[in-house]
Design a protein around this motif. Structure first.
Motif, PDB file in Angstrom:
ATOM      1  N   GLY A  22       0.807  -1.206   0.000  1.00 42.77           N
ATOM      2  CA  GLY A  22       0.000   0.000   0.000  1.00 42.77           C
ATOM      3  C   GLY A  22       0.841   1.257   0.000  1.00 42.77           C
ATOM      4  O   GLY A  22       0.559   2.223  -0.721  1.00 42.77           O
ATOM      5  N   TRP A  23       1.901   1.250   0.784  1.00 45.21           N
ATOM      6  CA  TRP A  23       2.805   2.407   0.856  1.00 45.21           C
ATOM      7  C   TRP A  23       3.449   2.676  -0.506  1.00 45.21           C
ATOM      8  O   TRP A  23       3.478   3.808  -0.992  1.00 45.21           O
ATOM      9  N   LEU A  24       3.947   1.630  -1.141  1.00 44.86           N
ATOM     10  CA  LEU A  24       4.599   1.786  -2.445  1.00 44.86           C
ATOM     11  C   LEU A  24       3.607   2.248  -3.503  1.00 44.86           C
ATOM     12  O   LEU A  24       3.930   3.090  -4.342  1.00 44.86           O
ATOM     13  N   LEU A  25       2.399   1.705  -3.474  1.00 42.37           N
ATOM     14  CA  LEU A  25       1.389   2.106  -4.448  1.00 42.37           C
ATOM     15  C   LEU A  25       0.976   3.558  -4.254  1.00 42.37           C
ATOM     16  O   LEU A  25       0.705   4.275  -5.226  1.00 42.37           O
ATOM     17  N   SER A  26       0.939   4.005  -3.011  1.00 44.05           N
ATOM     18  CA  SER A  26       0.490   5.370  -2.741  1.00 44.05           C
ATOM     19  C   SER A  26       1.477   6.427  -3.213  1.00 44.05           C
ATOM     20  O   SER A  26       1.159   7.611  -3.227  1.00 44.05           O
ATOM     21  N   MET A  27       2.674   5.996  -3.591  1.00 48.78           N
ATOM     22  CA  MET A  27       3.651   6.951  -4.120  1.00 48.78           C
ATOM     23  C   MET A  27       3.314   7.392  -5.539  1.00 48.78           C
ATOM     24  O   MET A  27       3.850   8.387  -6.031  1.00 48.78           O
ATOM     25  N   ASN A  28       2.449   6.650  -6.212  1.00 48.65           N
ATOM     26  CA  ASN A  28       2.071   7.015  -7.577  1.00 48.65           C
ATOM     27  C   ASN A  28       1.058   8.153  -7.557  1.00 48.65           C
ATOM     28  O   ASN A  28       0.137   8.156  -6.748  1.00 48.65           O
ATOM     29  N   LEU A  80      11.827   2.927   6.444  1.00 52.01           N
ATOM     30  CA  LEU A  80      12.565   1.967   5.604  1.00 52.01           C
ATOM     31  C   LEU A  80      12.404   2.225   4.112  1.00 52.01           C
ATOM     32  O   LEU A  80      13.348   2.023   3.335  1.00 52.01           O
ATOM     33  N   LEU A  81      11.209   2.642   3.698  1.00 51.65           N
ATOM     34  CA  LEU A  81      10.915   2.762   2.274  1.00 51.65           C
ATOM     35  C   LEU A  81      11.094   4.205   1.810  1.00 51.65           C
ATOM     36  O   LEU A  81      10.616   5.130   2.463  1.00 51.65           O
ATOM     37  N   PRO A  82      11.752   4.401   0.696  1.00 54.38           N
ATOM     38  CA  PRO A  82      11.943   5.761   0.183  1.00 54.38           C
ATOM     39  C   PRO A  82      10.658   6.318  -0.409  1.00 54.38           C
ATOM     40  O   PRO A  82       9.733   5.572  -0.750  1.00 54.38           O
ATOM     41  N   GLY A  83      10.596   7.626  -0.544  1.00 56.17           N
ATOM     42  CA  GLY A  83       9.441   8.239  -1.200  1.00 56.17           C
ATOM     43  C   GLY A  83       8.393   8.728  -0.222  1.00 56.17           C
ATOM     44  O   GLY A  83       8.459   8.474   0.979  1.00 56.17           O
ATOM     45  N   SER A 133      10.515  -4.041  -1.382  1.00 59.55           N
ATOM     46  CA  SER A 133      11.181  -2.729  -1.421  1.00 59.55           C
ATOM     47  C   SER A 133      10.759  -1.945  -2.659  1.00 59.55           C
ATOM     48  O   SER A 133      10.965  -0.741  -2.737  1.00 59.55           O
ATOM     49  N   HIS A 134      10.184  -2.652  -3.640  1.00 64.21           N
ATOM     50  CA  HIS A 134       9.621  -2.012  -4.831  1.00 64.21           C
ATOM     51  C   HIS A 134       8.622  -2.983  -5.448  1.00 64.21           C
ATOM     52  O   HIS A 134       8.587  -4.162  -5.103  1.00 64.21           O
ATOM     53  N   LEU A 159      -0.970   1.036 -12.428  1.00 65.38           N
ATOM     54  CA  LEU A 159      -0.453   1.036 -11.062  1.00 65.38           C
ATOM     55  C   LEU A 159       1.063   1.209 -11.009  1.00 65.38           C
ATOM     56  O   LEU A 159       1.593   1.790 -10.062  1.00 65.38           O
ATOM     57  N   PHE A 160       1.755   0.685 -12.012  1.00 66.70           N
ATOM     58  CA  PHE A 160       3.218   0.664 -11.984  1.00 66.70           C
ATOM     59  C   PHE A 160       3.765   1.320 -13.255  1.00 66.70           C
ATOM     60  O   PHE A 160       4.114   0.633 -14.223  1.00 66.70           O
ATOM     61  N   PRO A 161       3.851   2.636 -13.280  1.00 65.25           N
ATOM     62  CA  PRO A 161       4.283   3.331 -14.503  1.00 65.25           C
ATOM     63  C   PRO A 161       5.764   3.134 -14.835  1.00 65.25           C
ATOM     64  O   PRO A 161       6.181   3.452 -15.948  1.00 65.25           O
TER      65      PRO A 161
END
Length: 249
Positions: A22-28, A80-83, A133-134, A159-161
């Motif tokens: 969820g965290w990684l997806l919310s960066m988009n 831990l996660l960037p962005g 991590s990605h 979702l993943f550009p």
């Protein structure tokens, strides 16, 4: 999926991988992620046997403790996660229409307590076995039947550009003309590797593992499959795939 993307992350079992997705997806841009208790009401959509069980009608009352644990996990993941990720924690199960349901891995022999209703969710993303991590940089696509527009991959592209590579896994009986059409349908503007495998779960699982991607996109077969046939096929892939798995409802 419209201009914006609404995602619900079902908090159950191992929270960390679900929250990280969820965290990684919310960066988009344009993506909003809400994390909360799973919906334990009766479902009306596709269910993976032994995985998504629409018949669990009880509602747990430990939501406060669940959200406290999720908040703690989210704070740790933020370090831990960037962005600039962001998660909105909710006390309520999903209400309304969401483009994507993010769910954790099933525990062996125990069905999860949420249902995946096709009227409320466009697709399901099953979190990987470990904290990612990605997501979506290296994608494997499992497809068969005649060439067609790939609904699940279309969702993945939204979702993943930043897709860097694609591994397309087709039925070994696909003729060269159909293979060319599959590649044309992808139109992903990135390197594409092609594998041809027997149309069995064992062979497809082995090819998926060999692809080494961080996301497996499962396209439902175009030929007639009963719901139970797809459920068993999907459940077997989930058992054997370490990375995240995306499929459309």
């Amino acid at each position: 999926m419209g201009n914006g993307v609404r995602i619900f992350a079902a908090l159950e079992g191992d929270l960390e991988a679900v929250l990280a997705c969820g965290w990684l997806l919310s960066m988009n841009p344009g993506v909003t992620v809400t994390a909360g208790p799973p919906d334990r009401g009766p479902g009306a959509g596709l269910c993976a046997r032994g995985y998504m069980d629409p018949h669990i009608l009880t509602q747990d009352h430990g939501n406060d403790a669940l959200l406290l644990g999720a908040a703690s996990q989210a704070r740790r993941l933020a370090a831990l996660l960037p962005g600039e990720g962001a998660l909105d924690l909710s006390h309520d199960p999903p209400i309304g229409r969401f483009d994507l349901l993010v769910a954790g891995r099933p525990q062996p022999g125990k069905p999860t307590g949420w249902s995946a209703d096709a009227q409320r969710f466009g697709a399901v993303l099953v979190a990987p076995r470990e904290t990612p991590s990605h997501l979506g940089r290296s994608i494997a696509i499992l497809a068969d039947g005649p060439p067609r527009e790939l609904k699940s991959f279309r969702i993945a592209r939204r979702l993943f550009p930043a897709i860097a590579s694609v591994h397309l896994i087709l039925d070994e009986r696909t003729d060269p003309a159909a293979t060319d059409e599959w590649l044309r349908q992808l139109d992903c503007r990135c390197p594409v590797r092609l594998s041809m495998v027997r149309p069995t779960t064992d062979a497809q699982s082995a090819a998926s593992l060999d692809a080494g991607g961080d996301l497996l996109v499962v396209e439902r077969p175009a030929r007639f499959w009963t719901s139970i046939g797809f459920e068993w096929r999907l459940a077997a892939l989930l058992d054997r795939t370490a990375g995240a798995v995306l499929f459309a409802l």
